[in-house]
Scaffold this motif. Structure first.
Motif, PDB file in Angstrom:
ATOM      1  N   SER A   8      -1.878   2.975   3.821  1.00 34.97           N
ATOM      2  CA  SER A   8      -2.336   3.512   2.532  1.00 34.97           C
ATOM      3  C   SER A   8      -1.346   4.515   1.960  1.00 34.97           C
ATOM      4  CB  SER A   8      -3.703   4.179   2.703  1.00 34.97           C
ATOM      5  OG  SER A   8      -3.624   5.230   3.668  1.00 34.97           O
ATOM      6  N   GLY A   9      -0.115   4.482   2.429  1.00 39.26           N
ATOM      7  CA  GLY A   9       0.882   5.432   1.967  1.00 39.26           C
ATOM      8  C   GLY A   9       1.200   5.288   0.485  1.00 39.26           C
ATOM      9  N   VAL A  10       1.458   6.429  -0.154  1.00 38.72           N
ATOM     10  CA  VAL A  10       1.818   6.452  -1.574  1.00 38.72           C
ATOM     11  C   VAL A  10       3.094   7.250  -1.746  1.00 38.72           C
ATOM     12  CG1 VAL A  10       1.138   7.189  -3.889  1.00 38.72           C
ATOM     13  CG2 VAL A  10      -0.585   6.272  -2.326  1.00 38.72           C
ATOM     14  N   LEU A  11       4.136   6.605  -2.274  1.00 40.39           N
ATOM     15  CA  LEU A  11       5.363   7.286  -2.658  1.00 40.39           C
ATOM     16  C   LEU A  11       5.430   7.208  -4.175  1.00 40.39           C
ATOM     17  CD1 LEU A  11       8.899   6.784  -1.042  1.00 40.39           C
ATOM     18  CD2 LEU A  11       8.496   7.736  -3.306  1.00 40.39           C
ATOM     19  N   THR A  12       5.290   8.344  -4.837  1.00 32.68           N
ATOM     20  CA  THR A  12       5.153   8.346  -6.290  1.00 32.68           C
ATOM     21  C   THR A  12       6.173   9.265  -6.942  1.00 32.68           C
ATOM     22  OG1 THR A  12       3.532   8.539  -8.086  1.00 32.68           O
ATOM     23  CG2 THR A  12       3.459  10.228  -6.357  1.00 32.68           C
ATOM     24  N   SER A  19      -1.567  -1.916   1.693  1.00 34.08           N
ATOM     25  CA  SER A  19      -2.037  -1.421   0.382  1.00 34.08           C
ATOM     26  C   SER A  19      -1.211  -0.229  -0.080  1.00 34.08           C
ATOM     27  CB  SER A  19      -3.512  -1.034   0.465  1.00 34.08           C
ATOM     28  OG  SER A  19      -3.734  -0.045   1.452  1.00 34.08           O
ATOM     29  N   ALA A  20      -0.018  -0.092   0.450  1.00 24.83           N
ATOM     30  CA  ALA A  20       0.851   1.023   0.074  1.00 24.83           C
ATOM     31  C   ALA A  20       1.278   0.907  -1.386  1.00 24.83           C
ATOM     32  CB  ALA A  20       2.081   1.063   0.982  1.00 24.83           C
ATOM     33  N   VAL A  21       1.663   2.055  -1.961  1.00 25.07           N
ATOM     34  CA  VAL A  21       2.047   2.113  -3.375  1.00 25.07           C
ATOM     35  C   VAL A  21       3.409   2.776  -3.493  1.00 25.07           C
ATOM     36  CG1 VAL A  21       1.501   3.089  -5.639  1.00 25.07           C
ATOM     37  CG2 VAL A  21      -0.339   2.211  -4.175  1.00 25.07           C
ATOM     38  N   PHE A  22       4.297   2.118  -4.247  1.00 28.98           N
ATOM     39  CA  PHE A  22       5.584   2.711  -4.594  1.00 28.98           C
ATOM     40  C   PHE A  22       5.650   2.789  -6.113  1.00 28.98           C
ATOM     41  CE2 PHE A  22      10.189   2.334  -5.587  1.00 28.98           C
ATOM     42  CZ  PHE A  22      10.587   3.540  -5.032  1.00 28.98           C
ATOM     43  N   HIS A  23       5.763   4.015  -6.626  1.00 30.76           N
ATOM     44  CA  HIS A  23       5.699   4.231  -8.069  1.00 30.76           C
ATOM     45  C   HIS A  23       6.945   4.944  -8.546  1.00 30.76           C
ATOM     46  CE1 HIS A  23       3.932   6.605 -11.656  1.00 30.76           C
ATOM     47  NE2 HIS A  23       4.356   5.422 -12.061  1.00 30.76           N
ATOM     48  N   ARG A  24       7.691   4.292  -9.457  1.00 34.00           N
ATOM     49  CA  ARG A  24       8.888   4.893 -10.022  1.00 34.00           C
ATOM     50  C   ARG A  24       8.577   5.510 -11.387  1.00 34.00           C
ATOM     51  NH1 ARG A  24      12.509   2.391 -11.737  1.00 34.00           N
ATOM     52  NH2 ARG A  24      13.914   4.162 -11.549  1.00 34.00           N
ATOM     53  N   THR A  72       5.687  -7.510   1.150  1.00 31.92           N
ATOM     54  CA  THR A  72       4.678  -8.446   1.640  1.00 31.92           C
ATOM     55  C   THR A  72       3.273  -8.049   1.194  1.00 31.92           C
ATOM     56  OG1 THR A  72       4.473  -7.222   3.723  1.00 31.92           O
ATOM     57  CG2 THR A  72       6.075  -9.025   3.657  1.00 31.92           C
ATOM     58  N   GLY A  73       3.158  -6.895   0.555  1.00 33.79           N
ATOM     59  CA  GLY A  73       1.874  -6.415   0.062  1.00 33.79           C
ATOM     60  C   GLY A  73       2.100  -5.155  -0.739  1.00 33.79           C
ATOM     61  N   GLY A  74       1.007  -4.482  -1.094  1.00 36.34           N
ATOM     62  CA  GLY A  74       1.118  -3.229  -1.814  1.00 36.34           C
ATOM     63  C   GLY A  74       1.486  -3.402  -3.271  1.00 36.34           C
ATOM     64  N   LEU A  75       1.749  -2.280  -3.907  1.00 33.68           N
ATOM     65  CA  LEU A  75       2.075  -2.246  -5.343  1.00 33.68           C
ATOM     66  C   LEU A  75       3.431  -1.603  -5.542  1.00 33.68           C
ATOM     67  CD1 LEU A  75       1.397  -2.362  -8.422  1.00 33.68           C
ATOM     68  CD2 LEU A  75       0.318  -0.115  -8.128  1.00 33.68           C
TER      69      LEU A  75
END
Length: 283
Positions: free
Chosen positions: A73-77, A97-102, A123-126
């Motif tokens: 569930s990691g989020v790098l934003t 379900s990890a999220v990488f947001h630029r 392979t998954g996440g956003l």
């Protein structure tokens, strides 16, 4: 954290972020690592990494090897300009379900000389690209972006490549892929597709598409199906064509480019090999 972040400066470094932990950055570039011969690894399985709209450089110098693993569930934003390999080698693995947001600038995969390599495996996440470009092989290096699950969205233009050797790969039917434009600027471009029993996740392009390289097709997970499937949906115009390389022995197919305006690029007239022991009756 107001200063520069180094995950490996003069030697090897590892940074683990999990559970409900948080790293809040407000100034300075993040380096993973930042010296030749060093290895830097970030393993984020949970928690929040807010990069404060600062640059993230993975493998920034020649001989450096950097890896960022985003899972769970990691989020790098709030990531500013992203370099997955600058003069060295960089990798991002995005899953679960990890999220990488630029936020600002563009994503470079990589952005260095001939020795630079950049790899993104989703392979998954956003992956939310914040409206910027993804520039595969932006200079003269080798770059690839592979997606088999999750969502890739909010991309202005995906260049495959700009100058070097680039590959964009789509595997299976579980991913969601959206961008405003897809551009192949060199004949060193490869678009690789590997359908599964559900077909292929199409690349949805709201604007223009320019093709110039090679289409590689892997039918190894398609069973014995011969259904047509869409590779790219384009909203405005299409230019160029692709050289086709079928990677799976015994298969054949043709490309249908549509009418060149608000249409799709599809694989049609698919013929599967006749398996040993199959009885064919001709009437």
């Amino acid at each position: 954290l107001r200063n520069v972040l180094y995950v490996g400066l003069l030697g090897n470094g590892t940074f683990n972020l999990n559970d409900s932990a948080a790293l809040i950055r407000t100034a300075g570039t993040s380096y993973v690592p930042n010296s030749s011969g060093a290895t830097g690894v970030v393993d984020q399985t949970g928690g929040l990494w807010d990069n404060g709209n600062q640059e993230l450089r993975i493998g920034p110098v020649a001989g450096a090897v950097g890896t960022v693993n985003l899972s769970g569930s990691g989020v790098l934003t709030n990531c500013g300009a992203l370099y997955v390999g600058l003069a060295g080698s960089g990798t991002i693995n995005l899953s679960d379900s990890a999220v990488f947001h630029r936020m600002g600038g563009h994503a470079y995969v990589p952005n260095g000389g001939p020795s630079a390599t950049g790899v993104v495996n989703q392979t998954g996440g956003l992956w939310d690209n914040g409206g910027g470009n993804i520039r595969i092989a932006s200079a003269s290096g080798v770059g690839s972006y592979s997606i088999s699950g999750g969502a890739l969205t909010n991309v202005n233009t995906l260049y495959n490549p700009v100058n070097g050797v680039g590959t964009f790969s789509v595997a299976g039917s579980s991913a969601s892929i959206h961008m405003a434009s897809y551009q192949e600027l060199q004949t060193t471009s490869t678009l690789r597709v590997a359908p599964d029993s559900g077909g292929l996740s199409p690349i949805n392009v709201s604007g223009s598409v320019s093709l110039k390289g090679t289409l590689e097709v892997d039918f190894s997970n398609y069973g014995s199906k011969t259904d047509d499937f869409t590779i790219i949906n384009y909203g405005t115009t299409l230019s160029g064509t692709l050289f086709t390389n079928i990677l799976t022995e015994g298969w054949s197919a043709d490309i249908d480019y549509g009418d060149g305006s608000d249409d799709s690029v599809s694989l049609v007239n698919i013929v599967a090999p006749v398996l040993a022991g199959t009885v064919v009756t001709i009437r």
